[in-house]
Scaffold this active site. Sequence first.
Site, PDB file in Angstrom:
ATOM      1  CD  GLN A   1      -7.895  36.855 -33.098  1.00 10.88           C
ATOM      2  OE1 GLN A   1      -6.828  36.506 -33.587  1.00 10.88           O
ATOM      3  NE2 GLN A   1      -8.906  37.259 -33.844  1.00 10.88           N
TER       4      GLN A   1
ATOM      5  CB  SER B   1      -7.256  41.341 -32.110  1.00 11.00           C
ATOM      6  OG  SER B   1      -7.122  40.112 -31.449  1.00 11.00           O
TER       7      SER B   1
ATOM      8  CD  GLU C   1       0.692  41.713 -29.755  1.00 15.41           C
ATOM      9  OE1 GLU C   1       0.434  41.160 -28.674  1.00 15.41           O
ATOM     10  OE2 GLU C   1       1.025  41.082 -30.770  1.00 15.41           O
TER      11      GLU C   1
ATOM     12  CG  LEU D   1      -4.695  29.199 -28.661  1.00 14.16           C
ATOM     13  CD1 LEU D   1      -3.210  28.855 -28.475  1.00 14.16           C
ATOM     14  CD2 LEU D   1      -4.809  30.512 -29.427  1.00 14.16           C
ATOM     15  CG  LEU D   2     -10.298  31.938 -25.845  1.00 12.18           C
ATOM     16  CD1 LEU D   2     -11.662  31.530 -25.275  1.00 12.18           C
ATOM     17  CD2 LEU D   2      -9.502  32.685 -24.792  1.00 12.18           C
ATOM     18  CG  ASN D   3      -5.325  34.523 -29.460  1.00 12.89           C
ATOM     19  OD1 ASN D   3      -5.930  33.776 -30.217  1.00 12.89           O
ATOM     20  ND2 ASN D   3      -4.668  35.562 -29.900  1.00 12.89           N
ATOM     21  CG  ASP D   4      -5.832  38.889 -28.575  1.00 10.52           C
ATOM     22  OD1 ASP D   4      -5.106  38.119 -27.955  1.00 10.52           O
ATOM     23  OD2 ASP D   4      -5.406  39.710 -29.399  1.00 10.52           O
TER      24      ASP D   4
HETATM   25  C1  FRU Z   1      -2.406  39.547 -29.282  1.00 13.13           C
HETATM   26  C2  FRU Z   1      -2.347  39.264 -30.776  1.00 13.13           C
HETATM   27  C3  FRU Z   1      -2.876  40.450 -31.560  1.00 13.13           C
HETATM   28  C4  FRU Z   1      -3.304  39.797 -32.840  1.00 13.13           C
HETATM   29  C5  FRU Z   1      -3.880  38.494 -32.342  1.00 13.13           C
HETATM   30  C6  FRU Z   1      -3.735  37.334 -33.303  1.00 13.13           C
HETATM   31  O1  FRU Z   1      -2.451  38.397 -28.531  1.00 13.13           O
HETATM   32  O2  FRU Z   1      -1.026  38.960 -31.169  1.00 13.13           O
HETATM   33  O3  FRU Z   1      -1.950  41.487 -31.717  1.00 13.13           O
HETATM   34  O4  FRU Z   1      -4.248  40.542 -33.541  1.00 13.13           O
HETATM   35  O5  FRU Z   1      -3.188  38.189 -31.143  1.00 13.13           O
HETATM   36  O6  FRU Z   1      -4.395  36.214 -32.797  1.00 13.13           O
END
Ligand code: FRU
Length: 484
Positions: free
Chosen positions: A63, A107, A223, A44-47
């Site tokens: 992330q 993040s 966030e 999974l990729l997020n921020d």
């Molecule tokens: C936002 C978040 C951030 C946190 C990160 C964890 O998507 O919840 O607040 O640092 O993702 O992956």
Amino acid sequence: MNLPQKLRYRRYEDWTAEEIAAIKAKMQQSPWHCHYHVEASSGLLNDPNGFSYFNQQYHLFYQNWPFGAAHGLKQWVHLVSDDLVTFKETGIRVQPDHANDHEGAYSGSAQVIDERLFLFYTGNVRDEDWIRHPKQVGAWLDKEGQLTKLDSVLIEQPKSTTDHFRDPQIFSYNDHYYAIIGGQTLQKEGIIKLYRAVHNNVLKWEYVADLDFGSDGSPYMIECPNLVFIDQKPVLIFCPQGLAKTTLAYDNIYPNTYIIFEEFDPNTGRLSGSHGMQNLDFGFESYATQAFNSPDGRVLAVAWAGLPDLASPTDAYHYQGALTLVRELTLKEGRLCQEPVAALAKLNTNASSFADRKSTSNSYHLALTIPANQVSQLCFFASPEKSGLLLTVDTTSGFLTLDRSQAGIQYAQAYGSKRTCQIPQQHVTLNVYVDQSLIEIFVDQGQTVLTSRYYPESTKANGLYLISGLASGTFYEMRKQNGR
Ligand code: FRU
């Protein structure tokens, strides 16, 4: 995807080579991989994190939980780019391998300091009762690619916040380093705290104030805050979870918003001369935008083309998420504009007029003009029966609608399957980037932006039709990026 906590927080070293190979093999079977957007090499990729320019290159991290489509034990994965179009993974990672980030390297941001890149991020630490202790921590990346974590905690959780306290953005203002950090008060209101580096030493921070940006108090958590300066004006970009829809209308599970101000007072944290809160993006999936003032004078931004707490059709293939195209932020007539960086044009190939377009491979850029007094409807990812993702551009009444209810894999329907926003009641230009399962729509030089995922049910769903109304312009195929 809902996976047991034990699995999501299993230590990296406990995953076997066979398990990792099986995850990657499953990922490869997906029909939905992007050709020119960044996806996770695994899981999974997020921020986006640590977006910066250092040592003659752009640096960007994402992330990541590398073992499937879930939010587990997070790390940062490092990418470099010369042009903000082609990104390459370097193998450098900020892994959750320290006592101060043991349950996740969450993040954060980056700043060049004395020939090194300083990474400022949240160490997610959980105790034996699984109580979270967020720690704002740092690491240095040198020019040889050596990553060294600091052992000290730079900012501990304040008494005035819950355990939701994270996502430091470091920035320089009047030759001094500051940081803003998102969080939640004990009264469960979203806040942003402002800190200053003592004697400009980024290893030592003092609290200045809670940022005063005119919040209505409705968000329960904020966030990923960013403060950038465009034409000297402070622009605050943030994710106010729980924001009242009476304050700002939005449909996604969480909004990603911005406010343009006239002034920033670094001694009191007051942002004054607000131009009002706006949505950064009107599409189905966009979150955690990270922006920075680049040394070449541009303000650059990139977002996660995804959202927290949502399942995706790709989960079955053990991965999720992509980064948006990199955008340049400008102010035009008091509005924030987001346009893909100019270098993206190098991916355009085989130009033809829209009217003469051949069949598509779902990897293209469309530069169109819709005249005034039209209700023009386009169908993307269209099946031979002409059902697909519908975009209606109504220049008569000044509305644009994106409708994914007619076709494609249906998901996240709890948040609706149409998105509508206002556009001018006159002719408009559209730049649309389609990439297998991702679409980015930029209206009138990025005055309005919609980022969305769309998962066609079949490989035959690769048509592009003008269903009604007028539209003219150019169709370009987009070059595939290496390894994608
Ligand atoms: C936002 C978040 C951030 C946190 C990160 C964890 O998507 O919840 O607040 O640092 O993702 O992956």
